[in-house]
Design a protein around this motif. Structure first.
Motif, PDB file in Angstrom:
ATOM      1  N   PHE A 187       0.835  -1.199   0.000  1.00  0.00           N
ATOM      2  CA  PHE A 187       0.000   0.000   0.000  1.00  0.00           C
ATOM      3  C   PHE A 187       0.873   1.253   0.000  1.00  0.00           C
ATOM      4  CE2 PHE A 187      -2.427   3.350   2.095  1.00  0.00           C
ATOM      5  CZ  PHE A 187      -3.691   3.242   1.525  1.00  0.00           C
ATOM      6  N   THR A 188       2.012   1.183   0.685  1.00  0.00           N
ATOM      7  CA  THR A 188       2.896   2.346   0.808  1.00  0.00           C
ATOM      8  C   THR A 188       4.116   2.278  -0.095  1.00  0.00           C
ATOM      9  OG1 THR A 188       2.222   2.560   3.127  1.00  0.00           O
ATOM     10  CG2 THR A 188       4.200   3.749   2.470  1.00  0.00           C
ATOM     11  N   TYR A 189       4.664   1.062  -0.332  1.00  0.00           N
ATOM     12  CA  TYR A 189       5.918   0.937  -1.080  1.00  0.00           C
ATOM     13  C   TYR A 189       5.847   0.021  -2.296  1.00  0.00           C
ATOM     14  CZ  TYR A 189       8.206   3.409   2.740  1.00  0.00           C
ATOM     15  OH  TYR A 189       8.576   4.354   3.663  1.00  0.00           O
ATOM     16  N   GLY A 190       4.666  -0.381  -2.711  1.00  0.00           N
ATOM     17  CA  GLY A 190       4.532  -1.128  -3.944  1.00  0.00           C
ATOM     18  C   GLY A 190       5.173  -2.500  -3.944  1.00  0.00           C
ATOM     19  N   ILE A 191       5.765  -2.858  -5.086  1.00  0.00           N
ATOM     20  CA  ILE A 191       6.226  -4.240  -5.255  1.00  0.00           C
ATOM     21  C   ILE A 191       7.454  -4.580  -4.419  1.00  0.00           C
ATOM     22  CG2 ILE A 191       5.257  -4.384  -7.576  1.00  0.00           C
ATOM     23  CD1 ILE A 191       8.104  -4.118  -8.681  1.00  0.00           C
ATOM     24  N   SER A 192       8.104  -3.602  -3.814  1.00  0.00           N
ATOM     25  CA  SER A 192       9.232  -3.915  -2.937  1.00  0.00           C
ATOM     26  C   SER A 192       8.774  -4.691  -1.704  1.00  0.00           C
ATOM     27  CB  SER A 192       9.968  -2.639  -2.511  1.00  0.00           C
ATOM     28  OG  SER A 192       9.129  -1.809  -1.721  1.00  0.00           O
ATOM     29  N   ALA A 193       7.468  -4.711  -1.463  1.00  0.00           N
ATOM     30  CA  ALA A 193       6.928  -5.523  -0.362  1.00  0.00           C
ATOM     31  C   ALA A 193       7.149  -7.017  -0.594  1.00  0.00           C
ATOM     32  CB  ALA A 193       5.434  -5.246  -0.194  1.00  0.00           C
ATOM     33  N   TRP A 194       7.523  -7.368  -1.821  1.00  0.00           N
ATOM     34  CA  TRP A 194       7.745  -8.783  -2.151  1.00  0.00           C
ATOM     35  C   TRP A 194       8.962  -9.358  -1.456  1.00  0.00           C
ATOM     36  CZ3 TRP A 194       7.780 -10.864  -7.897  1.00  0.00           C
ATOM     37  CH2 TRP A 194       7.232 -12.148  -7.923  1.00  0.00           C
ATOM     38  N   TRP A 195       9.867  -8.524  -0.961  1.00  0.00           N
ATOM     39  CA  TRP A 195      11.102  -9.038  -0.362  1.00  0.00           C
ATOM     40  C   TRP A 195      10.838  -9.949   0.828  1.00  0.00           C
ATOM     41  CZ3 TRP A 195      15.102  -9.402  -3.122  1.00  0.00           C
ATOM     42  CH2 TRP A 195      15.466  -8.417  -4.029  1.00  0.00           C
ATOM     43  N   PHE A 196       9.727  -9.745   1.513  1.00  0.00           N
ATOM     44  CA  PHE A 196       9.472 -10.592   2.686  1.00  0.00           C
ATOM     45  C   PHE A 196       9.269 -12.045   2.264  1.00  0.00           C
ATOM     46  CE2 PHE A 196       7.430 -12.489   6.285  1.00  0.00           C
ATOM     47  CZ  PHE A 196       7.960 -11.826   7.375  1.00  0.00           C
ATOM     48  N   THR A 197       8.377 -12.281   1.315  1.00  0.00           N
ATOM     49  CA  THR A 197       8.122 -13.664   0.909  1.00  0.00           C
ATOM     50  C   THR A 197       9.244 -14.214   0.031  1.00  0.00           C
ATOM     51  OG1 THR A 197       6.650 -12.729  -0.773  1.00  0.00           O
ATOM     52  CG2 THR A 197       5.624 -13.688   1.164  1.00  0.00           C
ATOM     53  N   LEU A 198       9.913 -13.366  -0.754  1.00  0.00           N
ATOM     54  CA  LEU A 198      11.057 -13.833  -1.531  1.00  0.00           C
ATOM     55  C   LEU A 198      12.200 -14.265  -0.613  1.00  0.00           C
ATOM     56  CD1 LEU A 198      11.264 -11.265  -4.494  1.00  0.00           C
ATOM     57  CD2 LEU A 198      10.499 -13.647  -4.581  1.00  0.00           C
ATOM     58  N   GLY A 199      12.487 -13.448   0.387  1.00  0.00           N
ATOM     59  CA  GLY A 199      13.538 -13.807   1.336  1.00  0.00           C
ATOM     60  C   GLY A 199      13.212 -15.080   2.096  1.00  0.00           C
ATOM     61  N   ALA A 200      11.942 -15.221   2.489  1.00  0.00           N
ATOM     62  CA  ALA A 200      11.513 -16.425   3.188  1.00  0.00           C
ATOM     63  C   ALA A 200      11.684 -17.660   2.306  1.00  0.00           C
ATOM     64  CB  ALA A 200      10.052 -16.285   3.612  1.00  0.00           C
ATOM     65  N   ALA A 201      11.352 -17.531   1.016  1.00  0.00           N
ATOM     66  CA  ALA A 201      11.475 -18.659   0.092  1.00  0.00           C
ATOM     67  C   ALA A 201      12.943 -19.048  -0.114  1.00  0.00           C
ATOM     68  CB  ALA A 201      10.828 -18.304  -1.245  1.00  0.00           C
ATOM     69  N   ILE A 202      13.809 -18.049  -0.282  1.00  0.00           N
ATOM     70  CA  ILE A 202      15.239 -18.333  -0.448  1.00  0.00           C
ATOM     71  C   ILE A 202      15.789 -19.025   0.796  1.00  0.00           C
ATOM     72  CG2 ILE A 202      17.522 -17.296  -0.745  1.00  0.00           C
ATOM     73  CD1 ILE A 202      16.086 -15.035  -2.332  1.00  0.00           C
ATOM     74  N   GLY A 203      15.381 -18.538   1.966  1.00  0.00           N
ATOM     75  CA  GLY A 203      15.814 -19.154   3.215  1.00  0.00           C
ATOM     76  C   GLY A 203      15.377 -20.600   3.310  1.00  0.00           C
ATOM     77  N   CYS A 204      14.142 -20.883   2.894  1.00  0.00           N
ATOM     78  CA  CYS A 204      13.624 -22.256   2.914  1.00  0.00           C
ATOM     79  C   CYS A 204      14.412 -23.161   1.980  1.00  0.00           C
ATOM     80  CB  CYS A 204      12.157 -22.269   2.494  1.00  0.00           C
ATOM     81  SG  CYS A 204      11.041 -22.387   3.873  1.00  0.00           S
ATOM     82  N   LEU A 205      14.747 -22.620   0.815  1.00  0.00           N
ATOM     83  CA  LEU A 205      15.494 -23.401  -0.166  1.00  0.00           C
ATOM     84  C   LEU A 205      16.875 -23.767   0.378  1.00  0.00           C
ATOM     85  CD1 LEU A 205      15.073 -24.443  -3.063  1.00  0.00           C
ATOM     86  CD2 LEU A 205      16.252 -22.388  -3.879  1.00  0.00           C
ATOM     87  N   ILE A 206      17.563 -22.802   0.968  1.00  0.00           N
ATOM     88  CA  ILE A 206      18.886 -23.064   1.535  1.00  0.00           C
ATOM     89  C   ILE A 206      18.776 -24.033   2.719  1.00  0.00           C
ATOM     90  CG2 ILE A 206      20.868 -22.024   2.702  1.00  0.00           C
ATOM     91  CD1 ILE A 206      20.287 -19.454   1.100  1.00  0.00           C
ATOM     92  N   LEU A 207      17.762 -23.841   3.552  1.00  0.00           N
ATOM     93  CA  LEU A 207      17.538 -24.739   4.686  1.00  0.00           C
ATOM     94  C   LEU A 207      17.383 -26.177   4.211  1.00  0.00           C
ATOM     95  CD1 LEU A 207      16.838 -25.191   7.738  1.00  0.00           C
ATOM     96  CD2 LEU A 207      14.448 -24.752   7.120  1.00  0.00           C
ATOM     97  N   SER A 208      16.627 -26.371   3.149  1.00  0.00           N
ATOM     98  CA  SER A 208      16.336 -27.717   2.649  1.00  0.00           C
ATOM     99  C   SER A 208      17.545 -28.361   1.989  1.00  0.00           C
ATOM    100  CB  SER A 208      15.177 -27.660   1.651  1.00  0.00           C
ATOM    101  OG  SER A 208      14.051 -27.056   2.232  1.00  0.00           O
ATOM    102  N   ILE A 209      18.264 -27.584   1.184  1.00  0.00           N
ATOM    103  CA  ILE A 209      19.368 -28.147   0.410  1.00  0.00           C
ATOM    104  C   ILE A 209      20.638 -28.304   1.239  1.00  0.00           C
ATOM    105  CG2 ILE A 209      20.907 -27.700  -1.550  1.00  0.00           C
ATOM    106  CD1 ILE A 209      18.535 -26.360  -2.957  1.00  0.00           C
ATOM    107  N   ALA A 210      20.973 -27.286   2.025  1.00  0.00           N
ATOM    108  CA  ALA A 210      22.267 -27.292   2.709  1.00  0.00           C
ATOM    109  C   ALA A 210      22.209 -27.708   4.175  1.00  0.00           C
ATOM    110  CB  ALA A 210      22.903 -25.907   2.605  1.00  0.00           C
TER     111      ALA A 210
END
Length: 495
Positions: free
Chosen positions: A69-92
């Protein structure tokens, strides 16, 4: 806002289904190990449900729509960061964690760096998780106050009552089985909401044009410092609207925070095999970003059609033509559902959203209580290790944590929910990420006292950076200090 009969029916029906599943899952809980890790019997969908049930919560939905609502598509970093973290957690990390013969992350740290590091890390990780629990209470309260004519305190008490029922009886099984059902409902809700946004706004370009018209033709552009098309486009269409260092730091907080969070490790430990654990985490990583994107679309639509009470005050009480009012930006998601989706389906979406938030708070409470009970209480009073007593103390600790969260949530009622989420993940990362990583992959390379110093100093630096609003994201400051002390510990060990 008056909630319709059919919306209420959909809301109650959805909540009843998921709470019933959580309560029935309590039959699988025979001892403390079943409660904390599902007894290591979970398939990959239960693993995915346990992780995603906490990861995709109020911050990923209500908080993401609020930030968009305030900062547009940069709000995506929360779920993108969470997904990257999950991927690293699973693989490494998944297999080393499962082979560590530990039940908490701090047990892993303790085996390499001693009891002091375990005790300090437990307290600091608990602090980080507690901040996120407060964010879940804020999210649930924003939803409930948008639906019903109740004040914040009543809404907060209702939210923690639901969290208690959701997790206290079922533990990991409740979070995992409920998470699967919630995941299915959430995806249907996100897809339909996204389609609805595109239909109402006539595509993504329509969303942006509406926002541009709003700021260039009203005084809202002046009070929000958005007076030109360039500034509007940068704010709402750039992944770095808050600055590259700030947004990348927020993403890094999520990545490292996921790796350093007890709740997600419990999901990995719950898997019946290494393969099930890894598959569950990878599925979670793939499914998380689309939900965030759907919530961003909702936030953008609401920005083009609603103003907040604070903005109305700044405009001298003059409502721009064609706009609608909401109390705060935190209500963007629930008010979109109430006002722009079919009533019965909207009730199902709202019920799913409420349980999404409840599940997130429940899972974090389970992880936080596990840290306190396993890493602190059992050290103070060894008799707590006895299975039935351990289970009782764990459940009581969850209730206590949630009650304290309500008391403190009111102090943060004006904050961006996702800012608390980024802070929470950052606190967990500075306290546990490097000690855990070095304990798993760099055994014997760093002296324990230096690692202990890095945990304390890094967390302190992050908090200082947050309080005094130092340039860039606080995560960078905290991580820099952690790495500095670890480097000195590495050198001291070699010497």
């Amino acid at each position: 806002m008056t909630i319709s009969f059919w919306t209420l029916i959909g809301l109650v029906f959805t909540i009843a289904i998921i709470i019933t599943i959580g309560s029935l899952s309590g039959k699988k809980v025979k001892n403390a190990n079943d409660f904390a890790t599902g007894g290591g019997k979970a398939g990959y969908w239960i693993v995915c449900g346990a992780i995603m049930g906490t990861l995709v919560s109020g911050q990923s939905t209500v908080g993401t729509a609020q930030l968009a609502f305030t900062y547009g598509i940069s709000a995506w970093w929360f779920t993108l960061g969470a997904a990257i973290g999950c991927l690293i957690l699973s693989i490494a990390y998944a297999i080393p964690l499962r082979h560590s013969e530990s039940v908490t992350l701090l047990e892993v740290v303790s085996k390499e760096y001693g009891k002091k590091a375990e005790a300090v890390g437990s307290i600091l990780c608990f602090l980080g998780m507690f901040v996120s629990i407060v964010a879940q209470v804020l999210s649930a309260s924003a939803l409930l106050t948008a639906l019903f004519p109740i004040n914040f305190l009543i809404a907060a008490l209702i939210s923690i009552a639901l969290m208690i029922v959701y997790v206290v009886f079922g533990g990991l099984w409740g979070a995992g089985m409920g998470g699967i059902v919630k995941l299915a409902l959430l995806y249907v809700s996100a897809i339909v909401a996204g389609i609805a946004v595109f239909g109402l706004a006539k595509g993504y370009s329509g969303l942006i044009e509406t926002i541009q018209n709003l700021f260039t033709t009203t005084d809202l552009g002046t009070i929000n410092d958005l007076n030109s098309t360039d500034t509007i486009n940068h704010r709402y269409q750039s992944m770095f609207a808050r600055g590259p260092i700030k947004d990348l730091g927020s993403c890094l907080s999520l990545v490292l925070g996921v790796l350093a969070t007890q709740t997600y490790a419990q999901g990995i430990w719950s898997g019946k095999s290494d393969s099930a654990a890894r598959k569950g985490g990878i599925i979670c990583a793939l499914l998380t970003p689309p939900i965030g994107f759907a919530c961003i679309l909702i936030g953008l639509y609401m920005r083009g059609h609603y103003i907040t009470a604070a903005e109305l005050d700044a405009l001298g009480g003059v409502m721009p033509e064609g706009m609608m009012l909401m109390e705060s930006s935190a209500q963007a998601f629930p008010l979109f559902v109430l006002n722009h989706l079919p009533k019965l389906f909207g009730g199902i979406v709202l019920g799913t959203l409420l349980i999404t938030i409840v599940g997130g708070g429940s899972g974090l409470s389970l992880g936080a209580s596990t840290i306190l009970v396993r890493d602190v209480f059992t050290k103070i009073k060894p008799s707590v290790k006895e299975s039935k007593r351990n289970l009782l103390v764990t459940r009581a600790t969850i209730v206590f944590i949630l009650i304290i969260a309500v008391v403190l949530a009111n102090s943060f009622s004006g904050s961006f929910i996702n800012d608390l989420g980024f802070l929470s993940m950052g606190l967990r990362a500075t306290a546990c990420f490097l000690p855990l990583t070095c304990a798993l992959f760099l055994k014997g390379r760093i002296k324990p006292r230096w690692m202990l110093a890095s945990m304390i100093a890094g967390t302190a630096m992050l908090i200082i950076a947050k309080i005094f609003s130092l340039p860039s994201d606080p995560m960078w400051w905290g991580l820099l200090v952690c790495l500095t002390f670890c480097g000195m510990g590495w050198k001291a060990k070699k010497d």
